[in-house]
Design a protein around this motif. Structure first.
Motif, PDB file in Angstrom:
ATOM      1  N   LEU A   1       0.819  -1.211   0.000  1.00 48.33           N
ATOM      2  CA  LEU A   1       0.000   0.000   0.000  1.00 48.33           C
ATOM      3  C   LEU A   1       0.854   1.263   0.000  1.00 48.33           C
ATOM      4  O   LEU A   1       0.524   2.258  -0.648  1.00 48.33           O
ATOM      5  CB  LEU A   1      -0.932   0.006   1.211  1.00 48.33           C
ATOM      6  N   LEU A   2       1.967   1.226   0.710  1.00 49.79           N
ATOM      7  CA  LEU A   2       2.835   2.398   0.790  1.00 49.79           C
ATOM      8  C   LEU A   2       3.652   2.602  -0.478  1.00 49.79           C
ATOM      9  O   LEU A   2       4.031   3.737  -0.803  1.00 49.79           O
ATOM     10  CB  LEU A   2       3.771   2.275   1.994  1.00 49.79           C
ATOM     11  N   ASN A   3       3.924   1.516  -1.208  1.00 52.11           N
ATOM     12  CA  ASN A   3       4.866   1.592  -2.318  1.00 52.11           C
ATOM     13  C   ASN A   3       4.244   1.450  -3.699  1.00 52.11           C
ATOM     14  O   ASN A   3       4.961   1.537  -4.696  1.00 52.11           O
ATOM     15  CB  ASN A   3       5.947   0.520  -2.140  1.00 52.11           C
ATOM     16  N   THR A   4       2.936   1.225  -3.761  1.00 53.06           N
ATOM     17  CA  THR A   4       2.259   1.100  -5.052  1.00 53.06           C
ATOM     18  C   THR A   4       1.757   2.466  -5.492  1.00 53.06           C
ATOM     19  O   THR A   4       0.913   3.068  -4.825  1.00 53.06           O
ATOM     20  CB  THR A   4       1.080   0.106  -4.966  1.00 53.06           C
ATOM     21  N   ASP A   5       2.287   2.963  -6.601  1.00 53.74           N
ATOM     22  CA  ASP A   5       1.880   4.286  -7.087  1.00 53.74           C
ATOM     23  C   ASP A   5       0.507   4.244  -7.742  1.00 53.74           C
ATOM     24  O   ASP A   5      -0.320   5.126  -7.518  1.00 53.74           O
ATOM     25  CB  ASP A   5       2.910   4.820  -8.093  1.00 53.74           C
ATOM     26  N   ALA A   6       0.263   3.221  -8.553  1.00 50.42           N
ATOM     27  CA  ALA A   6      -0.971   3.164  -9.335  1.00 50.42           C
ATOM     28  C   ALA A   6      -2.078   2.474  -8.550  1.00 50.42           C
ATOM     29  O   ALA A   6      -2.463   1.332  -8.847  1.00 50.42           O
ATOM     30  CB  ALA A   6      -0.722   2.436 -10.653  1.00 50.42           C
ATOM     31  N   LEU A   7      -2.576   3.158  -7.547  1.00 52.45           N
ATOM     32  CA  LEU A   7      -3.681   2.609  -6.757  1.00 52.45           C
ATOM     33  C   LEU A   7      -5.004   3.000  -7.406  1.00 52.45           C
ATOM     34  O   LEU A   7      -5.410   4.155  -7.367  1.00 52.45           O
ATOM     35  CB  LEU A   7      -3.625   3.134  -5.326  1.00 52.45           C
ATOM     36  N   THR A   8      -5.664   2.026  -8.007  1.00 48.83           N
ATOM     37  CA  THR A   8      -6.983   2.253  -8.595  1.00 48.83           C
ATOM     38  C   THR A   8      -7.877   1.075  -8.218  1.00 48.83           C
ATOM     39  O   THR A   8      -7.390   0.009  -7.806  1.00 48.83           O
ATOM     40  CB  THR A   8      -6.936   2.353 -10.129  1.00 48.83           C
ATOM     41  N   SER A   9      -9.164   1.244  -8.396  1.00 42.82           N
ATOM     42  CA  SER A   9     -10.108   0.184  -8.051  1.00 42.82           C
ATOM     43  C   SER A   9      -9.927  -1.050  -8.927  1.00 42.82           C
ATOM     44  O   SER A   9     -10.405  -2.139  -8.586  1.00 42.82           O
ATOM     45  CB  SER A   9     -11.543   0.696  -8.172  1.00 42.82           C
TER      46      SER A   9
END
Length: 278
Positions: free
Chosen positions: A230-238
């Motif tokens: 969660l801290l290191n993932t840039d592309a957070l999308t549904s």
């Protein structure tokens, strides 16, 4: 039609033998008794546990629980938690389960809070949250953690191949894959479970040894792994999530022992077009 408060499920309706609640039963039953006594007693019990655990929130502040009315006017919920460590908490099931997650998966909760507050720093609090905050909120409210050591099972989940995942490979559950509930709104809904109740799955690749560990070690591994992602993932999308109807999980609902349970295409849907990325 408006539902009278007395008709709504409450603290007394939590069935700790249900598999989605059983993982939190140790602390949860004690909190339940406090909640049934009074709001003040519940907050005191939660804060006693927070003091013993020495958990921190997204910016290193010591975790505590405060009454909702103590949130300063105009303060953003996530930003307040990050800045002070104090989680505004109402005397209801939704916030009861939210508080529970700070103890079940403390690193994940801190990571969510860190990213939410960072997004608020950049964008402020406006009429829309923005894509990243929406995804983080979806995780916080409705996530299931799918721990899996077999890529074929993860592929079946991503591909809406319910027959493979839940019928043909039923014996793999508990040996090569399993689920932990995380979303506190999802847990609230599961007070009165219904067939279409669906979680947003975050798939976690785990080593095969994972299934030889005890529950405490598994949860600690999930907590560390998912929080780092969660801290290191840039592309957070549904699109990161895959849907999973909770009552379809093998061993979680008696009626799904029959393969016919999965014939309901209004619940176990065919999914997105072939080749479309989740």
């Amino acid at each position: 039609m408006q539902v009278h408060d007395a008709a709504r499920p409450g603290f007394a309706d939590i069935d700790w033998t249900a598999p989605w609640f059983a993982q939190f039963a140790g602390r949860g039953q004690r909190w339940q008794q406090a909640a049934l006594t009074s709001y003040a007693v519940l907050l005191a019990e939660m804060n006693a546990d927070a003091g013993e655990m020495r958990q921190t929130t997204g910016r290193g502040q010591r975790l505590a629980f405060i009454a909702q009315d103590d949130l300063p006017p105009g303060a953003a919920y996530e930003a307040h938690i990050a800045a002070t460590g104090c989680v505004p908490t109402r005397h209801n099931l939704h916030d009861f389960f939210n508080g529970s997650m700070w103890f079940a998966f403390p690193r994940i909760k801190a990571a969510l809070n860190a990213r939410q507050s960072a997004a608020i720093d950049v964008l402020g609090v406006g009429p829309t949250r923005g894509g990243v905050r929406d995804t983080l909120t979806l995780f916080d409210e409705n996530a299931l953690l799918f721990a899996c050591a077999d890529p074929a099972l993860s592929a079946a989940l991503r591909g809406f191949d319910w027959r493979t995942l839940l019928v043909a490979r039923r014996d793999a559950w508990g040996a090569s894959c399993e689920v932990r509930c995380f979303g506190h709104a999802l847990l609230e809904k599961l007070i009165a479970p219904f067939k279409a109740c669906t979680g947003h799955v975050w798939i976690v690749d785990v080593p095969s040894d994972y299934f030889r560990w005890d529950a405490v070690a598994r949860d600690a591994w999930l907590d560390e792994s998912v929080s780092a992602a969660l801290l290191n993932t840039d592309a957070l999308t549904s699109r990161i999530f895959a849907p999973l109807p909770v009552l379809g999980i093998p061993g979680w609902w008696a009626e799904n022992e029959s393969p016919a349970f999965y014939d309901d295409i209004s619940v176990f849907r065919a999914g997105r077009r072939a080749g479309q990325r989740l």
